[in-house]
Design an enzyme around this catalytic site. Structure first.
Site, PDB file in Angstrom:
ATOM      1  N   HIS A 286       0.793  -1.368   0.123  1.00  0.00           N
ATOM      2  CA  HIS A 286      -0.055  -0.177  -0.164  1.00  0.00           C
ATOM      3  C   HIS A 286       0.849   1.439  -0.026  1.00  0.00           C
ATOM      4  O   HIS A 286       0.267   2.176  -0.081  1.00  0.00           O
ATOM      5  CB  HIS A 286      -0.867  -0.081   1.244  1.00  0.00           C
ATOM      6  CG  HIS A 286      -0.253   0.234   2.396  1.00  0.00           C
ATOM      7  ND1 HIS A 286       0.349  -0.745   3.094  1.00  0.00           N
ATOM      8  CD2 HIS A 286      -0.045   1.543   3.196  1.00  0.00           C
ATOM      9  CE1 HIS A 286       0.649  -0.445   4.395  1.00  0.00           C
ATOM     10  NE2 HIS A 286       0.683   1.052   4.267  1.00  0.00           N
TER      11      HIS A 286
HETATM   12  C1  UD1 Z   1      -2.291   5.571   5.502  1.00  0.00           C
HETATM   13  C2  UD1 Z   1      -1.159   6.307   6.091  1.00  0.00           C
HETATM   14  C3  UD1 Z   1      -0.149   5.217   6.194  1.00  0.00           C
HETATM   15  C4  UD1 Z   1      -0.428   3.948   6.668  1.00  0.00           C
HETATM   16  C5  UD1 Z   1      -1.658   3.443   5.978  1.00  0.00           C
HETATM   17  C6  UD1 Z   1      -2.024   2.312   6.862  1.00  0.00           C
HETATM   18  C7  UD1 Z   1      -0.748   8.605   5.833  1.00  0.00           C
HETATM   19  C8  UD1 Z   1      -0.205   9.852   5.153  1.00  0.00           C
HETATM   20  N1  UD1 Z   1      -0.906   7.609   5.374  1.00  0.00           N
HETATM   21  O1  UD1 Z   1      -2.187   5.640   4.139  1.00  0.00           O
HETATM   22  O2  UD1 Z   1       1.165   5.899   6.702  1.00  0.00           O
HETATM   23  O3  UD1 Z   1       0.725   3.074   6.362  1.00  0.00           O
HETATM   24  O4  UD1 Z   1      -2.727   4.371   6.090  1.00  0.00           O
HETATM   25  O5  UD1 Z   1      -3.107   1.434   6.174  1.00  0.00           O
HETATM   26  O6  UD1 Z   1      -1.472   8.897   6.729  1.00  0.00           O
HETATM   27  N2  UD1 Z   1      -9.473   4.335   1.420  1.00  0.00           N
HETATM   28  C9  UD1 Z   1     -10.625   3.824   1.422  1.00  0.00           C
HETATM   29  N3  UD1 Z   1     -11.082   3.402   2.481  1.00  0.00           N
HETATM   30  C10 UD1 Z   1     -10.703   3.693   3.629  1.00  0.00           C
HETATM   31  C11 UD1 Z   1      -9.499   4.500   3.819  1.00  0.00           C
HETATM   32  C12 UD1 Z   1      -8.713   4.603   2.436  1.00  0.00           C
HETATM   33  O7  UD1 Z   1     -11.110   3.544   0.110  1.00  0.00           O
HETATM   34  O8  UD1 Z   1     -11.503   3.535   4.785  1.00  0.00           O
HETATM   35  C13 UD1 Z   1      -8.725   4.852   0.124  1.00  0.00           C
HETATM   36  C14 UD1 Z   1      -9.113   6.319  -0.517  1.00  0.00           C
HETATM   37  O9  UD1 Z   1      -9.385   6.156  -1.733  1.00  0.00           O
HETATM   38  C15 UD1 Z   1      -7.899   7.161  -0.120  1.00  0.00           C
HETATM   39  C16 UD1 Z   1      -6.765   6.015  -0.097  1.00  0.00           C
HETATM   40  O10 UD1 Z   1      -7.409   4.894   0.301  1.00  0.00           O
HETATM   41  O11 UD1 Z   1      -7.497   8.132  -0.911  1.00  0.00           O
HETATM   42  C17 UD1 Z   1      -5.637   6.407   1.041  1.00  0.00           C
HETATM   43  O12 UD1 Z   1      -5.984   6.500   2.007  1.00  0.00           O
HETATM   44  P1  UD1 Z   1      -5.130   7.536   3.263  1.00  0.00           P
HETATM   45  O13 UD1 Z   1      -5.803   7.270   4.554  1.00  0.00           O
HETATM   46  O14 UD1 Z   1      -5.118   8.894   2.527  1.00  0.00           O
HETATM   47  O15 UD1 Z   1      -3.739   6.680   3.375  1.00  0.00           O
HETATM   48  P2  UD1 Z   1      -3.282   5.372   3.175  1.00  0.00           P
HETATM   49  O16 UD1 Z   1      -2.700   4.899   1.848  1.00  0.00           O
HETATM   50  O17 UD1 Z   1      -4.416   4.641   3.673  1.00  0.00           O
HETATM   51  N1  UDP Z   2      -3.465  -5.957   8.796  1.00  0.00           N
HETATM   52  C1  UDP Z   2      -4.924  -6.257   8.886  1.00  0.00           C
HETATM   53  N2  UDP Z   2      -5.489  -6.852   7.714  1.00  0.00           N
HETATM   54  C2  UDP Z   2      -4.937  -6.664   6.425  1.00  0.00           C
HETATM   55  C3  UDP Z   2      -3.657  -5.906   6.560  1.00  0.00           C
HETATM   56  C4  UDP Z   2      -2.908  -5.611   7.713  1.00  0.00           C
HETATM   57  O1  UDP Z   2      -5.478  -6.437  10.093  1.00  0.00           O
HETATM   58  O2  UDP Z   2      -5.598  -6.956   5.632  1.00  0.00           O
HETATM   59  C5  UDP Z   2      -3.022  -5.174  10.119  1.00  0.00           C
HETATM   60  C6  UDP Z   2      -1.542  -5.742  10.518  1.00  0.00           C
HETATM   61  O3  UDP Z   2      -1.669  -7.102  10.959  1.00  0.00           O
HETATM   62  C7  UDP Z   2      -1.159  -4.606  11.213  1.00  0.00           C
HETATM   63  C8  UDP Z   2      -1.643  -3.394  10.794  1.00  0.00           C
HETATM   64  O4  UDP Z   2      -2.754  -3.790  10.021  1.00  0.00           O
HETATM   65  O5  UDP Z   2      -1.347  -4.865  12.693  1.00  0.00           O
HETATM   66  C9  UDP Z   2      -0.786  -2.703   9.836  1.00  0.00           C
HETATM   67  O6  UDP Z   2      -1.406  -1.832   8.934  1.00  0.00           O
HETATM   68  P1  UDP Z   2      -1.027  -1.272   7.698  1.00  0.00           P
HETATM   69  O7  UDP Z   2      -0.226  -2.171   6.922  1.00  0.00           O
HETATM   70  O8  UDP Z   2      -2.134  -0.948   6.863  1.00  0.00           O
HETATM   71  O9  UDP Z   2      -0.237   0.214   7.885  1.00  0.00           O
HETATM   72  P2  UDP Z   2       1.326   0.240   8.288  1.00  0.00           P
HETATM   73  O10 UDP Z   2       1.717  -0.438   9.665  1.00  0.00           O
HETATM   74  O11 UDP Z   2       2.070   0.009   6.800  1.00  0.00           O
HETATM   75  O12 UDP Z   2       1.264   1.595   8.779  1.00  0.00           O
END
Ligand code: UD1
Ligand code: UDP
Length: 363
Positions: free
Chosen positions: A209
């Site tokens: 991601h």
């Molecule tokens: C965010 C964090 C990242 C973290 C990740 C964990 C920032 C800058 N990034 O990234 O550090 O590793 O969360 O998962 O805060 N979206 C959905 N449904 C949701 C949430 C998001 O469809 O419930 C989609 C939307 O299109 C959105 C995109 O995902 O634009 C990105 O979501 P966003 O929260 O901006 O950043 P992440 O890539 O999730």
């Molecule tokens: N995780 C989850 N379901 C998934 C993928 C990840 O529950 O399908 C959990 C994972 O075990 C960890 C957390 O989500 O506890 C990590 O989140 P993510 O990878 O989104 O963010 P990051 O750690 O990179 O910020």
């Protein structure tokens, strides 16, 4: 009152043991039970990115959900800040607790600091030294704004010292994400997850991601090609983060009989799948830590990591897209040796944090 600001999936996993310990539910916490308020910014909002974690991890229902949703960095961070400023002025928390490195974390720290409300940062001092990552920007700034810095890994103490953070503010407490993992070990039923998703005995779990991997269609297409090549070696199961869904699907991720795409999994099913995997391919921060404890080989598709302890003490290896296939081949045959668990990754970080917070508020 202590205000916890949560917004994104990894925040929930890190905050659960801290909130539990501060509720006086764990032995080591000591001191009076503190009033707490859980503020969900709404950064993540899909049921599978948010609610499922509150249910599974015993987190209290958020007292308020700011419902900010998705947007560009500036618009999302700004929306969280505007909503939080109102919330903090109305409720006057004595401490704001923030987790990790997401936009909700920096937004909360900035608003609190300007209202002269102390900030506690859980997972302080991690550094990838890569300012092209939004998380690195967030981490560095949050640490400058924090009064209490809770560190998960020893090298983080040195990073904070090098940035001029006063040593008395820094507390090495261990890793609350590992508290959550260890307290759910009995719940991870790999066989049940395999049966539910029709997985063979030997399979690879993949998660991607990071913007650097999934935003640019050309980069994503390169990774999809490699994922297809590793699917020739073993079945690949991939719970797809919503960020990369469109680009990865358009690059043909699904066009291989041994690539199985899933919706994001709930915590218990996800970690159960990871626990049974032959190899994990990821760019997640948290997954690098979880595989370290579970002893599952982890290949991190990134040029760097802010979690080097998962390499020195764990099963993690950094790989390029080009290096992925040979690395998987090797990991499928290698025997994982004895490893030393990272210090204080013992399931007691939440109670340690609660004790420091309690003493700090009392003193
Ligand atoms: C965010 C964090 C990242 C973290 C990740 C964990 C920032 C800058 N990034 O990234 O550090 O590793 O969360 O998962 O805060 N979206 C959905 N449904 C949701 C949430 C998001 O469809 O419930 C989609 C939307 O299109 C959105 C995109 O995902 O634009 C990105 O979501 P966003 O929260 O901006 O950043 P992440 O890539 O999730
Ligand atoms: N995780 C989850 N379901 C998934 C993928 C990840 O529950 O399908 C959990 C994972 O075990 C960890 C957390 O989500 O506890 C990590 O989140 P993510 O990878 O989104 O963010 P990051 O750690 O990179 O910020």
């Amino acid at each position: 009152m202590i205000a916890h600001v949560l917004g994104a999936r990894p925040n929930f996993v890190k905050a659960a043991p801290v909130i539990a310990a501060l509720s006086g539910r764990q032995d080591l916490a000591g001191g009076p039970v503190r009033e707490q308020r859980v503020i969900h910014t709404g950064q993540h909002y899909d049921e599978r990115m948010s609610e499922v974690f509150f249910r599974e991890l015993g987190l209290p229902e958020p007292d308020v959900n700011l419902g900010v949703g998705s947007g560009s960095h500036a618009s999302q961070t700004a929306a969280i800040m505007v909503a939080l400023e109102k919330e903090f002025i109305e409720r006057s928390p004595e401490l704001v607790m923030v987790y990790g490195d997401v936009n909700s974390t920096i937004a909360a720290a900035l608003v609190a600091a300007k209202l002269h409300i102390p900030v506690a940062h859980v997972e302080a001092g991690l550094r990838s030294f890569d300012m092209t990552m939004p998380e690195e920007v967030n981490r560095r700034l949050v640490d400058q704004l924090s009064n209490l810095l809770f560190v998960t890994s020893p090298e983080a103490v040195g990073h904070l010292a090098a940035e001029g953070v006063e040593v008395g503010r820094v507390h090495f407490v261990g890793n609350p994400m590992i508290d959550t993992l260890l307290s759910h070990l009995d719940a991870f039923e790999t066989e049940a997850v395999r049966a539910a998703h029709g997985l063979p005995e030997r399979y690879i779990v993949a998660t991607l991601h990071r913007p650097a991997n999934v935003d640019d269609p050309a980069v994503a297409a390169g990774l999809v090609k490699r994922l297809h090549e590793i699917a020739d070696l073993a079945e690949v199961v991939m719970p797809v983060h919503p960020r990369g869904r469109k680009v990865l699907t358009e690059a043909g991720l699904d066009d291989h009989p041994r690539v199985k795409l899933l919706e994001p999994l709930g915590y218990v099913d996800f970690v159960a799948a990871v626990r049974g995997a032959a190899v994990v391919v990821t760019d997640s921060g948290g997954v690098q830590e979880e595989t370290t404890i579970l002893g599952v080989p982890c290949l991190t598709v990134r040029p760097n990591t802010e979690r080097p302890i998962t390499i020195t003490h764990g099963t993690n290896r950094l790989v390029t897209a080009e290096g992925l296939v040979p690395a998987v081949e090797q990991a499928l045959t290698a025997v994982t040796g004895e490893r030393e668990v990272p210090p204080l990754w013992d399931g007691k970080a939440g109670p340690r944090i609660a004790r420091v917070v309690g003493d700090w508020l009392d003193g």
